[in-house]
Design a protein around this motif. Structure first.
Motif, PDB file in Angstrom:
ATOM      1  N   GLN A 194    -130.388 -34.111 -39.967  1.00 29.18           N
ATOM      2  CA  GLN A 194    -131.733 -34.354 -39.457  1.00 29.18           C
ATOM      3  C   GLN A 194    -132.259 -35.731 -39.858  1.00 29.18           C
ATOM      4  OE1 GLN A 194    -134.271 -31.099 -40.650  1.00 29.18           O
ATOM      5  NE2 GLN A 194    -132.814 -29.553 -39.952  1.00 29.18           N
ATOM      6  N   ARG A 195    -131.819 -36.224 -40.997  1.00 31.56           N
ATOM      7  CA  ARG A 195    -132.265 -37.543 -41.467  1.00 31.56           C
ATOM      8  C   ARG A 195    -131.333 -38.661 -41.026  1.00 31.56           C
ATOM      9  NH1 ARG A 195    -133.559 -35.607 -47.715  1.00 31.56           N
ATOM     10  NH2 ARG A 195    -135.286 -34.206 -47.186  1.00 31.56           N
ATOM     11  N   ASP A 196    -130.418 -38.346 -40.101  1.00 33.45           N
ATOM     12  CA  ASP A 196    -129.492 -39.324 -39.524  1.00 33.45           C
ATOM     13  C   ASP A 196    -128.553 -39.929 -40.562  1.00 33.45           C
ATOM     14  OD1 ASP A 196    -130.572 -38.968 -36.963  1.00 33.45           O
ATOM     15  OD2 ASP A 196    -132.153 -40.443 -37.343  1.00 33.45           O
ATOM     16  N   LYS A 197    -128.284 -39.183 -41.630  1.00 33.15           N
ATOM     17  CA  LYS A 197    -127.291 -39.647 -42.592  1.00 33.15           C
ATOM     18  C   LYS A 197    -125.874 -39.356 -42.098  1.00 33.15           C
ATOM     19  CE  LYS A 197    -130.525 -40.840 -45.466  1.00 33.15           C
ATOM     20  NZ  LYS A 197    -130.805 -42.281 -45.736  1.00 33.15           N
ATOM     21  N   PHE A 198    -125.749 -38.308 -41.279  1.00 32.39           N
ATOM     22  CA  PHE A 198    -124.478 -37.945 -40.669  1.00 32.39           C
ATOM     23  C   PHE A 198    -124.733 -37.611 -39.206  1.00 32.39           C
ATOM     24  CE2 PHE A 198    -123.241 -37.244 -45.046  1.00 32.39           C
ATOM     25  CZ  PHE A 198    -121.909 -37.623 -45.067  1.00 32.39           C
ATOM     26  N   PRO A 199    -123.745 -37.844 -38.353  1.00 33.01           N
ATOM     27  CA  PRO A 199    -123.911 -37.430 -36.956  1.00 33.01           C
ATOM     28  C   PRO A 199    -123.898 -35.916 -36.852  1.00 33.01           C
ATOM     29  CG  PRO A 199    -121.671 -38.199 -37.357  1.00 33.01           C
ATOM     30  CD  PRO A 199    -122.451 -38.503 -38.600  1.00 33.01           C
ATOM     31  N   PRO A 200    -124.407 -35.363 -35.773  1.00 31.32           N
ATOM     32  CA  PRO A 200    -124.401 -33.906 -35.611  1.00 31.32           C
ATOM     33  C   PRO A 200    -123.000 -33.335 -35.784  1.00 31.32           C
ATOM     34  CG  PRO A 200    -125.732 -34.912 -33.916  1.00 31.32           C
ATOM     35  CD  PRO A 200    -125.046 -36.052 -34.640  1.00 31.32           C
ATOM     36  N   ILE A 201    -122.899 -32.245 -36.519  1.00 34.26           N
ATOM     37  CA  ILE A 201    -121.605 -31.641 -36.806  1.00 34.26           C
ATOM     38  C   ILE A 201    -121.154 -30.835 -35.589  1.00 34.26           C
ATOM     39  CG2 ILE A 201    -120.382 -30.033 -38.316  1.00 34.26           C
ATOM     40  CD1 ILE A 201    -122.311 -30.833 -40.512  1.00 34.26           C
ATOM     41  N   PRO A 202    -119.966 -31.128 -35.055  1.00 29.09           N
ATOM     42  CA  PRO A 202    -119.536 -30.422 -33.840  1.00 29.09           C
ATOM     43  C   PRO A 202    -119.223 -28.954 -34.074  1.00 29.09           C
ATOM     44  CG  PRO A 202    -117.772 -31.816 -34.682  1.00 29.09           C
ATOM     45  CD  PRO A 202    -118.982 -32.135 -35.499  1.00 29.09           C
ATOM     46  N   THR A 203    -118.800 -28.586 -35.284  1.00 29.39           N
ATOM     47  CA  THR A 203    -118.434 -27.200 -35.562  1.00 29.39           C
ATOM     48  C   THR A 203    -119.675 -26.379 -35.844  1.00 29.39           C
ATOM     49  OG1 THR A 203    -116.290 -27.853 -36.468  1.00 29.39           O
ATOM     50  CG2 THR A 203    -117.106 -25.658 -37.036  1.00 29.39           C
ATOM     51  N   LYS A 204    -119.912 -25.377 -35.023  1.00 29.07           N
ATOM     52  CA  LYS A 204    -121.035 -24.472 -35.219  1.00 29.07           C
ATOM     53  C   LYS A 204    -120.464 -23.072 -35.464  1.00 29.07           C
ATOM     54  CE  LYS A 204    -124.312 -27.036 -32.302  1.00 29.07           C
ATOM     55  NZ  LYS A 204    -123.846 -28.253 -32.900  1.00 29.07           N
ATOM     56  N   PHE A 205    -120.900 -22.465 -36.535  1.00 33.35           N
ATOM     57  CA  PHE A 205    -120.386 -21.141 -36.889  1.00 33.35           C
ATOM     58  C   PHE A 205    -121.088 -20.089 -36.042  1.00 33.35           C
ATOM     59  CE2 PHE A 205    -119.938 -23.478 -41.059  1.00 33.35           C
ATOM     60  CZ  PHE A 205    -118.574 -23.687 -40.924  1.00 33.35           C
ATOM     61  N   THR A 206    -120.398 -19.654 -35.007  1.00 34.72           N
ATOM     62  CA  THR A 206    -120.923 -18.641 -34.094  1.00 34.72           C
ATOM     63  C   THR A 206    -119.832 -17.607 -33.837  1.00 34.72           C
ATOM     64  OG1 THR A 206    -120.174 -19.819 -32.108  1.00 34.72           O
ATOM     65  CG2 THR A 206    -122.367 -20.390 -32.964  1.00 34.72           C
ATOM     66  N   PRO A 207    -120.194 -16.442 -33.281  1.00 38.16           N
ATOM     67  CA  PRO A 207    -119.172 -15.433 -32.961  1.00 38.16           C
ATOM     68  C   PRO A 207    -118.125 -15.938 -31.968  1.00 38.16           C
ATOM     69  CG  PRO A 207    -121.343 -14.439 -32.996  1.00 38.16           C
ATOM     70  CD  PRO A 207    -121.558 -15.916 -33.113  1.00 38.16           C
ATOM     71  N   GLU A 208    -118.469 -16.978 -31.200  1.00 35.25           N
ATOM     72  CA  GLU A 208    -117.511 -17.501 -30.223  1.00 35.25           C
ATOM     73  C   GLU A 208    -116.476 -18.431 -30.859  1.00 35.25           C
ATOM     74  OE1 GLU A 208    -120.853 -17.670 -29.820  1.00 35.25           O
ATOM     75  OE2 GLU A 208    -120.949 -15.895 -28.517  1.00 35.25           O
ATOM     76  N   LEU A 209    -116.708 -18.857 -32.073  1.00 36.36           N
ATOM     77  CA  LEU A 209    -115.806 -19.809 -32.709  1.00 36.36           C
ATOM     78  C   LEU A 209    -114.498 -19.127 -33.103  1.00 36.36           C
ATOM     79  CD1 LEU A 209    -115.347 -22.664 -33.890  1.00 36.36           C
ATOM     80  CD2 LEU A 209    -116.363 -21.828 -36.027  1.00 36.36           C
ATOM     81  N   GLN A 210    -113.389 -19.656 -32.616  1.00 31.60           N
ATOM     82  CA  GLN A 210    -112.072 -19.131 -32.947  1.00 31.60           C
ATOM     83  C   GLN A 210    -111.470 -20.009 -34.055  1.00 31.60           C
ATOM     84  OE1 GLN A 210    -110.879 -16.284 -31.559  1.00 31.60           O
ATOM     85  NE2 GLN A 210    -112.847 -16.173 -30.486  1.00 31.60           N
ATOM     86  N   LEU A 211    -111.717 -19.617 -35.279  1.00 25.60           N
ATOM     87  CA  LEU A 211    -111.257 -20.413 -36.414  1.00 25.60           C
ATOM     88  C   LEU A 211    -110.697 -19.483 -37.479  1.00 25.60           C
ATOM     89  CD1 LEU A 211    -111.087 -23.268 -37.601  1.00 25.60           C
ATOM     90  CD2 LEU A 211    -113.332 -22.900 -38.632  1.00 25.60           C
ATOM     91  N   PRO A 212    -109.384 -19.468 -37.672  1.00 26.65           N
ATOM     92  CA  PRO A 212    -108.791 -18.582 -38.682  1.00 26.65           C
ATOM     93  C   PRO A 212    -109.316 -18.909 -40.076  1.00 26.65           C
ATOM     94  CG  PRO A 212    -107.100 -19.492 -37.233  1.00 26.65           C
ATOM     95  CD  PRO A 212    -108.361 -20.241 -36.958  1.00 26.65           C
ATOM     96  N   GLU A 213    -109.389 -17.883 -40.901  1.00 24.11           N
ATOM     97  CA  GLU A 213    -109.915 -18.087 -42.246  1.00 24.11           C
ATOM     98  C   GLU A 213    -109.014 -18.989 -43.083  1.00 24.11           C
ATOM     99  OE1 GLU A 213    -110.412 -14.195 -43.769  1.00 24.11           O
ATOM    100  OE2 GLU A 213    -108.345 -13.578 -43.414  1.00 24.11           O
ATOM    101  N   GLY A 214    -107.712 -19.007 -42.790  1.00 27.18           N
ATOM    102  CA  GLY A 214    -106.817 -19.912 -43.506  1.00 27.18           C
ATOM    103  C   GLY A 214    -107.158 -21.370 -43.241  1.00 27.18           C
ATOM    104  N   LYS A 215    -107.521 -21.692 -42.014  1.00 31.54           N
ATOM    105  CA  LYS A 215    -107.922 -23.058 -41.686  1.00 31.54           C
ATOM    106  C   LYS A 215    -109.257 -23.400 -42.348  1.00 31.54           C
ATOM    107  CE  LYS A 215    -105.474 -23.816 -37.318  1.00 31.54           C
ATOM    108  NZ  LYS A 215    -105.599 -24.189 -35.884  1.00 31.54           N
ATOM    109  N   MET A 216    -110.142 -22.446 -42.436  1.00 32.41           N
ATOM    110  CA  MET A 216    -111.420 -22.685 -43.103  1.00 32.41           C
ATOM    111  C   MET A 216    -111.190 -23.005 -44.578  1.00 32.41           C
ATOM    112  SD  MET A 216    -113.643 -19.604 -41.329  1.00 32.41           S
ATOM    113  CE  MET A 216    -115.164 -20.021 -42.159  1.00 32.41           C
ATOM    114  N   PHE A 217    -110.320 -22.225 -45.207  1.00 35.25           N
ATOM    115  CA  PHE A 217    -110.012 -22.458 -46.615  1.00 35.25           C
ATOM    116  C   PHE A 217    -109.369 -23.830 -46.801  1.00 35.25           C
ATOM    117  CE2 PHE A 217    -107.217 -22.286 -50.283  1.00 35.25           C
ATOM    118  CZ  PHE A 217    -108.040 -21.746 -51.260  1.00 35.25           C
ATOM    119  N   HIS A 218    -108.453 -24.177 -45.902  1.00 31.93           N
ATOM    120  CA  HIS A 218    -107.770 -25.462 -45.969  1.00 31.93           C
ATOM    121  C   HIS A 218    -108.773 -26.614 -45.839  1.00 31.93           C
ATOM    122  CE1 HIS A 218    -103.985 -27.804 -45.617  1.00 31.93           C
ATOM    123  NE2 HIS A 218    -104.711 -28.614 -44.856  1.00 31.93           N
ATOM    124  N   THR A 219    -109.724 -26.481 -44.938  1.00 34.09           N
ATOM    125  CA  THR A 219    -110.727 -27.522 -44.734  1.00 34.09           C
ATOM    126  C   THR A 219    -111.620 -27.685 -45.953  1.00 34.09           C
ATOM    127  OG1 THR A 219    -110.731 -27.155 -42.341  1.00 34.09           O
ATOM    128  CG2 THR A 219    -112.654 -28.250 -43.293  1.00 34.09           C
TER     129      THR A 219
END
Length: 235
Positions: free
Chosen positions: A138-163
């Motif tokens: 919101q303070r323009d320190k970073f650009p908007p984050i493309p990843t939004k945590f929603t039920p439609e997001l297909q992201l395995p938990e292993g990849k989340m842990f890795h990130t």
């Protein structure tokens, strides 16, 4: 009369000795001498270095810059530390998504701990709803984050842990701030709270008997593990 005279001479002599003793125990600046100062005023030296020093003299100059402690056996790891076997590469990211599942049994207590961790380490970028609109965005320190945590997001938990471990894109690594168990609890909270993927909760007693996160991660690791690194580069 003679005895009185001798007593006075003795008294004066003792007083003189006492004065001399007290004054002689003072160094320049009024400090008393130190007996065996090396016992409490030790020289500053580097750890694990054999200086060969004996009473201020070097007994063997050949060893002044050599480590006195032997190198650990190959494969040795620090106590309380378990290496993370997936490298900080696109291939490691994909393998983590395929092989890793959360070893922490889900419970309301685990979710509460994950929420606390999210508030300390994630909310300023991802926002309190996980929509990538935290205060830094919101303070323009970073650009908007493309990843939004929603039920439609297909992201395995292993990849989340890795990130969380290595970071991804502009997100920095969090391995130095969160141990493996805390990272898995954070994954549980994000998936349960924002993605609608809360697994069935287990009783507290069963959760305590679950295998530690480090052990499960090690069992699911490739045969040639690589040490866990804290790399902030994007992959």
């Amino acid at each position: 009369m003679k005895r009185t005279y001798l007593n006075r001479i003795t008294t004066i002599a003792l007083a003189a000795v006492a004065v001399f003793s007290i004054s002689s125990c003072k160094e320049e600046g009024g400090l008393a001498p130190e007996y065996m100062p090396d016992m409490y005023r030790s020289p500053a030296i580097e750890p694990y270095v054999d200086y060969g020093e004996v009473q201020g003299k070097y007994s063997n100059p050949e060893y002044t810059d050599r480590m006195s402690a032997r190198n650990p056996v190959e494969g040795t790891i620090a106590r309380g530390y378990m290496p993370y076997a997936y490298e900080n590469t696109p291939e490691g990211y994909d393998l983590a998504g395929q092989n890793l599942t959360n070893p922490i049994a889900y419970s309301e207590n685990v979710k509460a701990e994950g929420k606390e961790l999210f508030g300390m380490f994630c909310v300023h970028c991802h926002g309190d709803k996980g929509q990538g609109d935290g205060t830094l965005v919101q303070r323009d320190k970073f650009p908007p984050i493309p990843t939004k945590f929603t039920p439609e997001l297909q992201l395995p938990e292993g990849k989340m842990f890795h990130t969380i471990t290595y970071g991804k894109g502009l997100m920095g690594a969090h391995a130095s701030q969160l141990n493996q168990e805390e990272r898995w609890k954070l994954v549980h909270y994000i998936r349960a709270e924002f993605m609608g993927l809360a697994p069935a909760a287990v009783p507290a007693e069963a959760a305590e008997e679950a295998a530690p996160a480090e052990e499960v991660a090690a069992e699911a690791a490739p045969e040639a593990p690589a040490g866990e690194e804290e790399n902030h580069e994007a992959h």
